[in-house]
Design an enzyme around this catalytic site. Structure first.
Site, PDB file in Angstrom:
ATOM      1  CB  CYS A 116      41.585  55.569  47.874  1.00 44.66           C
ATOM      2  SG  CYS A 116      42.529  55.924  46.412  1.00 44.66           S
ATOM      3  CG  HIS A 256      37.584  56.186  46.844  1.00 45.12           C
ATOM      4  ND1 HIS A 256      38.203  57.416  46.863  1.00 45.12           N
ATOM      5  CD2 HIS A 256      38.335  55.407  46.008  1.00 45.12           C
ATOM      6  CE1 HIS A 256      39.278  57.381  46.086  1.00 45.12           C
ATOM      7  NE2 HIS A 256      39.372  56.177  45.553  1.00 45.12           N
ATOM      8  CG  ASN A 286      41.001  58.428  42.906  1.00 48.50           C
ATOM      9  OD1 ASN A 286      41.139  58.819  44.072  1.00 48.50           O
ATOM     10  ND2 ASN A 286      41.220  57.175  42.560  1.00 48.50           N
TER      11      ASN A 286
HETATM   12  N1  ACO Z   1      41.185  58.111  26.643  1.00 49.89           N
HETATM   13  C1  ACO Z   1      40.844  57.322  25.603  1.00 49.89           C
HETATM   14  N2  ACO Z   1      41.027  55.996  25.616  1.00 49.89           N
HETATM   15  C2  ACO Z   1      41.571  55.453  26.717  1.00 49.89           C
HETATM   16  C3  ACO Z   1      41.949  56.224  27.817  1.00 49.89           C
HETATM   17  C4  ACO Z   1      41.751  57.602  27.760  1.00 49.89           C
HETATM   18  N3  ACO Z   1      42.071  58.420  28.774  1.00 49.89           N
HETATM   19  N4  ACO Z   1      42.453  55.405  28.767  1.00 49.89           N
HETATM   20  C5  ACO Z   1      42.397  54.163  28.276  1.00 49.89           C
HETATM   21  N5  ACO Z   1      41.883  54.187  27.029  1.00 49.89           N
HETATM   22  C6  ACO Z   1      41.639  53.060  26.127  1.00 49.89           C
HETATM   23  C7  ACO Z   1      42.522  51.885  26.463  1.00 49.89           C
HETATM   24  O1  ACO Z   1      43.789  52.024  25.863  1.00 49.89           O
HETATM   25  C8  ACO Z   1      41.728  50.732  25.884  1.00 49.89           C
HETATM   26  O2  ACO Z   1      41.988  50.677  24.493  1.00 49.89           O
HETATM   27  P1  ACO Z   1      42.223  49.244  23.788  1.00 49.89           P
HETATM   28  O3  ACO Z   1      40.947  48.486  24.024  1.00 49.89           O
HETATM   29  O4  ACO Z   1      42.478  49.639  22.403  1.00 49.89           O
HETATM   30  O5  ACO Z   1      43.397  48.655  24.502  1.00 49.89           O
HETATM   31  C9  ACO Z   1      40.267  51.178  26.033  1.00 49.89           C
HETATM   32  O6  ACO Z   1      40.315  52.598  26.292  1.00 49.89           O
HETATM   33  C10 ACO Z   1      39.541  50.501  27.178  1.00 49.89           C
HETATM   34  O7  ACO Z   1      40.377  50.492  28.313  1.00 49.89           O
HETATM   35  P2  ACO Z   1      39.899  49.801  29.637  1.00 49.89           P
HETATM   36  O8  ACO Z   1      41.005  49.835  30.621  1.00 49.89           O
HETATM   37  O9  ACO Z   1      39.237  48.501  29.359  1.00 49.89           O
HETATM   38  O10 ACO Z   1      38.746  50.826  30.069  1.00 49.89           O
HETATM   39  P3  ACO Z   1      37.798  50.684  31.298  1.00 49.89           P
HETATM   40  O11 ACO Z   1      36.400  50.761  30.839  1.00 49.89           O
HETATM   41  O12 ACO Z   1      38.196  49.559  32.201  1.00 49.89           O
HETATM   42  O13 ACO Z   1      38.075  52.035  32.086  1.00 49.89           O
HETATM   43  C11 ACO Z   1      39.310  52.875  33.987  1.00 49.89           C
HETATM   44  C12 ACO Z   1      39.381  52.322  32.547  1.00 49.89           C
HETATM   45  C13 ACO Z   1      38.513  54.155  33.957  1.00 49.89           C
HETATM   46  C14 ACO Z   1      40.716  53.127  34.457  1.00 49.89           C
HETATM   47  C15 ACO Z   1      38.614  51.835  34.880  1.00 49.89           C
HETATM   48  O14 ACO Z   1      39.211  50.577  34.712  1.00 49.89           O
HETATM   49  C16 ACO Z   1      38.656  52.197  36.340  1.00 49.89           C
HETATM   50  O15 ACO Z   1      38.042  53.156  36.766  1.00 49.89           O
HETATM   51  N6  ACO Z   1      39.367  51.402  37.167  1.00 49.89           N
HETATM   52  C17 ACO Z   1      39.438  51.637  38.567  1.00 49.89           C
HETATM   53  C18 ACO Z   1      40.335  52.780  38.832  1.00 49.89           C
HETATM   54  C19 ACO Z   1      40.376  53.117  40.295  1.00 49.89           C
HETATM   55  O16 ACO Z   1      39.373  53.141  40.948  1.00 49.89           O
HETATM   56  N7  ACO Z   1      41.554  53.328  40.794  1.00 49.89           N
HETATM   57  C20 ACO Z   1      41.707  53.614  42.158  1.00 49.89           C
HETATM   58  C21 ACO Z   1      43.008  54.229  42.299  1.00 49.89           C
HETATM   59  S1  ACO Z   1      43.090  54.868  43.852  1.00 49.89           S
HETATM   60  C22 ACO Z   1      44.639  54.930  44.518  1.00 49.89           C
HETATM   61  O17 ACO Z   1      44.897  54.207  45.445  1.00 49.89           O
HETATM   62  C23 ACO Z   1      45.622  55.900  43.965  1.00 49.89           C
END
Ligand code: ACO
Length: 329
Positions: A116, A256, A286
């Protein structure tokens, strides 16, 4: 850097595929819901490439528009850089495919892998080449088809990603304008937090790698989130410092587009009002290397920058990497 000829953006273009995948479409595919996705990420929908579209096809559409807006054709280019983690194939590079399609005969062409952050890395590379006098007009594209490496049975990742391409022409600009500073960096130690393991020389494609889903994005979302919040702040302050500017000098902040909560935390930390921040993660999700150029080009099309405005771009991604730049529009 500032003693050499001024180099900036002289043309812009973007492209997203027609097909839209909404949160309610995803509700039918995995155990998720619109409320969870919007509140945790800010994403409402994303664009998905058609089966016959590859990354170079998206990049080509964006490139044609960028050339048009610069009043150029492919033959005016002497450098093409495509930032992508989803090239059409391992080789030839996506940049070489474009070089042929655009008629950019003789132009140097290569792909750049910084996830990214790739577009900002590409801008820094092109700017350095042009400032040095080696090249004059560069096409820099951020393009990705993340849908091709996303596991649509994994709710942790499949709601987060979309496809698209953004392109700029980088060239000489009038005195006082152009790129003022860059801050690029990496923390390779965090590489395993966000990766696609299969299909390379370490783990070549096999029935086993397919069975074990090694050709899809793996992400430790929570750890990437922490890294993102940290470097969005530090890289922004560092790039401003290098340009001799203060956060109050920023007219437009182009972050980003991974997650609205990451953008909001950067806004708070940098004390930036909403009207100075570009947000389109709700429409495109994203799109990896395409994310910053899609936001930049959309802001330009909406007339959100005027000549002389200070534009700050900052991104983070797999590697782990980050990249920030200060550009006087
Ligand atoms: N729908 C419903 N529930 C979900 C979903 C979904 N799509 N995805 C995860 N959950 C659940 C999980 O299983 C978890 O349940 P549990 O507590 O029973 O285990 C709960 O929701 C909370 O999960 P978390 O991972 O703690 O949720 P968080 O608030 O951290 O949000 C997210 C997750 C959105 C992925 C966040 O961590 C994030 O944005 N991280 C950064 C991602 C990013 O910027 N990535 C860059 C990639 S770029 C590249 O180079 C390709």
């Amino acid at each position: 850097m500032n003693n050499l000829r001024p180099v900036g953006v002289i043309g812009t273009g973007k492209y997203v595929p027609e097909k839209i995948l909404t949160n309610s479409d995803l509700e039918k595919m995995v155990d998720t819901n619109d409320e969870w996705i919007v509140s945790r990420t800010g994403i409402k929908e994303r664009h998905i490439a058609a089966p016959d579209q590859a990354t170079s096809d998206l990049a080509y559409e964006a490139a044609i528009k960028a050339l048009e807006s610069a009043g150029m054709t492919g033959s005016d280019l002497d450098l093409i850089i495509v930032a992508t983690i989803t090239p059409d194939s391992a080789f030839p590079s996506t940049a070489c495919i474009l070089q042929d399609k655009l008629g950019a005969k003789g132009a140097a062409a290569f792909d750049l892998s910084a996830a990214c952050s790739g577009f900002v890395y590409g801008l820094a590379t092109a700017t350095s080449f042009i400032k040095s006098g080696l090249y004059n007009n560069a096409l820099v594209i951020g393009a990705d088809c993340l849908s091709r490496i996303t596991d649509y049975t994994d709710r942790n990742t499949c709601v987060l990603f979309g496809d698209g391409a953004g392109a700029v022409i980088v060239g000489e600009v009038p005195e006082g304008r152009g790129f003022k500073s860059f801050d690029l960096g990496a923390e390779g130690a965090g590489g395993s937090l966000l990766q696609l393991e299969g299909g390379g020389s370490r783990l070549p494609a096999s029935a086993e790698t397919i069975e074990n889903k090694k050709h899809y994005i793996y992400m430790n979302g929570r750890e990437v989130f922490k890294f993102a919040v940290r470097v969005m702040g530090t890289a922004t302050l560092e790039v401003l410092n290098k340009a001799g500017l203060d956060r109050s000098d920023v007219d437009l902040f182009v972050p980003h587009q991974a997650n609205i909560r990451i953008i909001q935390s950067a806004m708070q930390r940098l004390d930036l009002p909403e009207e100075k921040v570009v947000v389109n993660v709700d429409k495109y999700a994203n799109t990896s290397a395409a994310s910053i150029p899609l936001a930049l080009v959309e802001a330009a099309e909406e007339g959100r920058m005027k000549a002389g405005d200070t534009v700050l771009m900052v991104g983070f991604g797999g590697g782990l990497t980050w990249g920030a730049s200060v550009l006087v529009w």
